[in-house]
Design a protein around this motif. Structure first.
Motif: not given
Length: 348
Positions: A2-7, A77-85
């Motif tokens: 299982k690949f658990e990552f959401k993002n 780079v700052k804009k690239f990262f969005d949802q980190m959950d």
């Protein structure tokens, strides 16, 4: 598995490895890499260069957010990262054959540092970084493969830039950050760039040079095997803070590599390659090495000269740690990988 990552954040998503990785993430039940299942809520964030043509595969999927930017730009780079959950960063971006030596450090070191630092500041859960064999250089003999304890001996500026990146990552690891480093050698397989197509064309036409007796040993890594390593490092706790060599099952001599590719052309596509008649004394590669060093000392870079300088070298590794700790099982060999790649070669 299982690949658990959401993002999942993928840099270099439009590169050789990146494209295949995106394809596997979108079709996790139908790939040559590894059997795994994705989170139902997964979102894949793909970073591609501003001037790159984006694959239709990316645009047609509602699972993918395409972001155009450059890892040399702090703003991008700052804009690239969005949802980190429950997020995973797979950092594949880098440059192998630049126009200027300075680009090695701007992209492979400073750019990587910028990406990693920003991901950590946003609360990333796991980071997997693609490095190279080049920070370790080349083997002293053909009977002692590299392993994870091999000392740094970087080959030219590409190797130095990747070494600087690794040393920075290892410092972060010592501070408790969840990072795994993968060292793949010579790529082969699907979504190949023009330089690989040129390599195949030279073999077909019989003008690929063999330096010395051709018995120097090389490790290769099919892109799907590398992706298996990425998935395992992402998912297994034992990989936290570790470096792994990820390559094909068997190391091959240059003669075996050429013969295998010739055999695929003949048996799978009915094309007889011209007999390779360009035999070059081994010391000529050493001469190219001196020329390469001199050119890079001036701040410039020549791809052909650099590649020729490596043609008599042993560059091979031992993948035992990845097999024993991760359950890594590289199931694509050079024959199958070449067969897969040539489907694209003949559809150009």
């Amino acid at each position: 598995m299982k690949f658990e990552f959401k993002n999942v954040y993928v840099t270099g998503a439009n590169g050789w490895l990146g494209k295949q990785l995106m394809k596997v993430l979108l079709s996790s039940n139908d790939n040559r890499a590894i059997n795994f299942s994705l989170s139902d809520e997964i979102k894949i964030h793909a970073l591609v260069l501003p001037n790159e043509k984006v694959s239709s595969l990316f645009l047609e999927s509602n699972l993918i957010r395409v972001f155009k930017g450059d890892i040399r730009s702090n703003c991008d780079v700052k804009k690239f990262f969005d949802q980190m959950d429950q997020s995973l960063l797979i950092h594949t971006a880098g440059i192998i054959h630049p126009n200027k030596v300075s680009e090695f450090y701007e992209i492979n070191f400073e750019g990587s540092k910028r990406i990693i630092d920003n991901a950590i500041s946003k609360g990333v859960k796991k980071i997997v970084v693609i490095s190279s064999n080049s920070p370790i250089g080349f083997n002293d003999s053909n009977d002692l493969p590299f392993n994870e304890e091999s000392k740094y001996s970087p080959y030219m500026n590409y190797g130095k830039s990747k070494m600087k990146m690794e040393l920075y990552l290892r410092d972060l690891i010592s501070k408790g950050h969840n990072i795994s480093i993968i060292r793949p050698p010579w790529f082969h397989g699907e979504n190949m760039p023009d330089r690989q197509r040129n390599f195949y064309s030279m073999i077909v036409n019989g003008n690929f040079p063999v330096f010395g007796n051709g018995n120097n040993i090389r490790s290769l890594a099919n892109v799907n095997n590398i992706i298996q390593g990425i998935i395992l490092c992402s998912s297994k706790e034992i990989a936290n803070g570790k470096i792994y060599w990820i390559a094909d099952e068997k190391n091959l001599t240059m003669n075996q590599i050429i013969h295998t590719i010739q055999t695929v052309f003949k048996e799978e596509y009915g094309i007889s390659c011209k007999k390779n008649i360009i035999k070059v004394p081994s010391f000529f590669a050493d001469i190219f090495q001196v020329i390469d060093f001199s050119i890079q000392k001036l701040g410039f870079y020549n791809q052909k000269i650099h590649v020729l300088s490596e043609m008599n070298k042993n560059i091979f590794c031992d993948i035992s740690r990845a097999k024993n700790e991760l359950g890594y099982n590289p199931n694509v060999d050079l024959y199958q990988g070449t067969k897969d790649a040539l489907k694209e070669y003949f559809n150009e």
